[in-house]
Design a protein around this motif. Sequence first.
Motif, PDB file in Angstrom:
ATOM      1  N   ALA A  68       0.839  -1.189   0.000  1.00 47.27           N
ATOM      2  CA  ALA A  68       0.000   0.000   0.000  1.00 47.27           C
ATOM      3  C   ALA A  68       0.881   1.248   0.000  1.00 47.27           C
ATOM      4  O   ALA A  68       1.877   1.315   0.699  1.00 47.27           O
ATOM      5  CB  ALA A  68      -0.899   0.008   1.237  1.00 47.27           C
ATOM      6  N   ALA A  69       0.503   2.219  -0.818  1.00 48.81           N
ATOM      7  CA  ALA A  69       1.280   3.454  -0.897  1.00 48.81           C
ATOM      8  C   ALA A  69       0.335   4.650  -0.972  1.00 48.81           C
ATOM      9  O   ALA A  69      -0.744   4.568  -1.547  1.00 48.81           O
ATOM     10  CB  ALA A  69       2.197   3.435  -2.110  1.00 48.81           C
ATOM     11  N   ILE A  70       0.770   5.739  -0.371  1.00 50.61           N
ATOM     12  CA  ILE A  70       0.008   6.992  -0.349  1.00 50.61           C
ATOM     13  C   ILE A  70       0.973   8.125  -0.648  1.00 50.61           C
ATOM     14  O   ILE A  70       2.090   8.137  -0.147  1.00 50.61           O
ATOM     15  CB  ILE A  70      -0.628   7.219   1.034  1.00 50.61           C
ATOM     16  N   LYS A  71       0.541   9.089  -1.456  1.00 53.39           N
ATOM     17  CA  LYS A  71       1.345  10.287  -1.715  1.00 53.39           C
ATOM     18  C   LYS A  71       0.445  11.510  -1.652  1.00 53.39           C
ATOM     19  O   LYS A  71      -0.670  11.497  -2.155  1.00 53.39           O
ATOM     20  CB  LYS A  71       1.999  10.235  -3.096  1.00 53.39           C
ATOM     21  N   ARG A  72       0.975  12.558  -1.053  1.00 52.90           N
ATOM     22  CA  ARG A  72       0.308  13.855  -1.033  1.00 52.90           C
ATOM     23  C   ARG A  72       1.200  14.830  -1.788  1.00 52.90           C
ATOM     24  O   ARG A  72       2.413  14.848  -1.590  1.00 52.90           O
ATOM     25  CB  ARG A  72       0.096  14.324   0.394  1.00 52.90           C
ATOM     26  N   VAL A  73       0.602  15.646  -2.638  1.00 53.25           N
ATOM     27  CA  VAL A  73       1.368  16.559  -3.475  1.00 53.25           C
ATOM     28  C   VAL A  73       0.816  17.972  -3.298  1.00 53.25           C
ATOM     29  O   VAL A  73      -0.382  18.200  -3.437  1.00 53.25           O
ATOM     30  CB  VAL A  73       1.286  16.145  -4.963  1.00 53.25           C
ATOM     31  N   ASN A 116      -7.596  12.206  -5.039  1.00 50.34           N
ATOM     32  CA  ASN A 116      -8.437  13.236  -4.418  1.00 50.34           C
ATOM     33  C   ASN A 116      -7.783  14.598  -4.633  1.00 50.34           C
ATOM     34  O   ASN A 116      -6.630  14.789  -4.265  1.00 50.34           O
ATOM     35  CB  ASN A 116      -8.589  12.987  -2.917  1.00 50.34           C
ATOM     36  N   VAL A 117      -8.523  15.514  -5.200  1.00 49.64           N
ATOM     37  CA  VAL A 117      -8.012  16.843  -5.519  1.00 49.64           C
ATOM     38  C   VAL A 117      -8.731  17.853  -4.629  1.00 49.64           C
ATOM     39  O   VAL A 117      -9.964  17.846  -4.546  1.00 49.64           O
ATOM     40  CB  VAL A 117      -8.248  17.166  -7.005  1.00 49.64           C
ATOM     41  N   GLY A 131      -3.840  21.094  -3.343  1.00 45.91           N
ATOM     42  CA  GLY A 131      -2.994  19.946  -3.596  1.00 45.91           C
ATOM     43  C   GLY A 131      -3.828  18.722  -3.915  1.00 45.91           C
ATOM     44  O   GLY A 131      -5.048  18.812  -4.074  1.00 45.91           O
ATOM     45  N   PHE A 132      -3.166  17.575  -4.016  1.00 50.69           N
ATOM     46  CA  PHE A 132      -3.901  16.341  -4.284  1.00 50.69           C
ATOM     47  C   PHE A 132      -3.240  15.175  -3.572  1.00 50.69           C
ATOM     48  O   PHE A 132      -2.098  15.245  -3.132  1.00 50.69           O
ATOM     49  CB  PHE A 132      -4.069  16.076  -5.785  1.00 50.69           C
ATOM     50  N   TYR A 133      -3.995  14.105  -3.460  1.00 58.28           N
ATOM     51  CA  TYR A 133      -3.640  12.911  -2.709  1.00 58.28           C
ATOM     52  C   TYR A 133      -3.930  11.717  -3.612  1.00 58.28           C
ATOM     53  O   TYR A 133      -4.931  11.698  -4.308  1.00 58.28           O
ATOM     54  CB  TYR A 133      -4.523  12.915  -1.467  1.00 58.28           C
ATOM     55  N   MET A 134      -3.020  10.769  -3.658  1.00 54.41           N
ATOM     56  CA  MET A 134      -3.251   9.571  -4.469  1.00 54.41           C
ATOM     57  C   MET A 134      -2.784   8.337  -3.697  1.00 54.41           C
ATOM     58  O   MET A 134      -1.877   8.411  -2.887  1.00 54.41           O
ATOM     59  CB  MET A 134      -2.534   9.680  -5.815  1.00 54.41           C
ATOM     60  N   ASP A 135      -3.462   7.218  -3.965  1.00 54.02           N
ATOM     61  CA  ASP A 135      -3.081   5.968  -3.321  1.00 54.02           C
ATOM     62  C   ASP A 135      -3.423   4.784  -4.201  1.00 54.02           C
ATOM     63  O   ASP A 135      -4.037   4.938  -5.259  1.00 54.02           O
ATOM     64  CB  ASP A 135      -3.717   5.829  -1.933  1.00 54.02           C
ATOM     65  N   ASN A 136      -3.019   3.607  -3.750  1.00 51.10           N
ATOM     66  CA  ASN A 136      -3.349   2.366  -4.457  1.00 51.10           C
ATOM     67  C   ASN A 136      -4.109   1.416  -3.538  1.00 51.10           C
ATOM     68  O   ASN A 136      -4.011   0.207  -3.670  1.00 51.10           O
ATOM     69  CB  ASN A 136      -2.096   1.700  -5.019  1.00 51.10           C
ATOM     70  N   GLN A 137      -4.885   1.982  -2.615  1.00 53.92           N
ATOM     71  CA  GLN A 137      -5.690   1.170  -1.689  1.00 53.92           C
ATOM     72  C   GLN A 137      -6.862   0.566  -2.436  1.00 53.92           C
ATOM     73  O   GLN A 137      -7.370   1.155  -3.380  1.00 53.92           O
ATOM     74  CB  GLN A 137      -6.226   2.057  -0.546  1.00 53.92           C
ATOM     75  N   PRO A 138      -7.320  -0.611  -2.007  1.00 52.09           N
ATOM     76  CA  PRO A 138      -8.496  -1.226  -2.686  1.00 52.09           C
ATOM     77  C   PRO A 138      -9.754  -0.408  -2.470  1.00 52.09           C
ATOM     78  O   PRO A 138      -9.871   0.409  -1.655  1.00 52.09           O
ATOM     79  CB  PRO A 138      -8.610  -2.598  -2.038  1.00 52.09           C
TER      80      PRO A 138
END
Length: 182
Positions: A31-36, A89-90, A175-182
Amino acid sequence: MTLRSLVHSLSLCAVAALSTFVVTSSADADAAIKRVSAFSCYTEGGVDFDGYSRGLGNMTGGLNWGYRDLYCPMDNDDRLPHETITHLNVHGTDGHSNDEVSVAACVSWYSWVGGACGATKSTSHPQVGNFALHLSSASELGALRTNGGDFAYLHVTLPGQGNYVPTNGVSSLTGFYMDNQP
């Protein structure tokens, strides 16, 4: 209970606990999460920053108001390759009462001129204020998921304040947030 059976029972408990830890740890590792931050974005024609926008905004107003396009790179690495993103998520502010902020997840092709974008998602009328747009469908994230070798970015269009500047606020991207969670 003998000492031997006690040691055997404790050993089994330790193996069970370690197995649970390894299974849980390997699942979390995928699982990975990034905030930009919006401050990593680029634009054509300039963008405004002020203390009220909490990010990059479009303060054009009056008769010459217009739209501002922001292009925000989406880091692509082994931890979160863009073809594995399941949620995007933006966040920002929609300051225009008659127009919307729109976003699209896109790629620029590495081996050819051009690129592709997924379906656009927009704020709704007459929304004014903070927004969170959630992109998760195959049509919204399709360009990311099917073009793993290309360069991913987020395209955001911000409306200006319009002809009636006093009644509209600043549209901005936080900003925005992205992940690869189910």
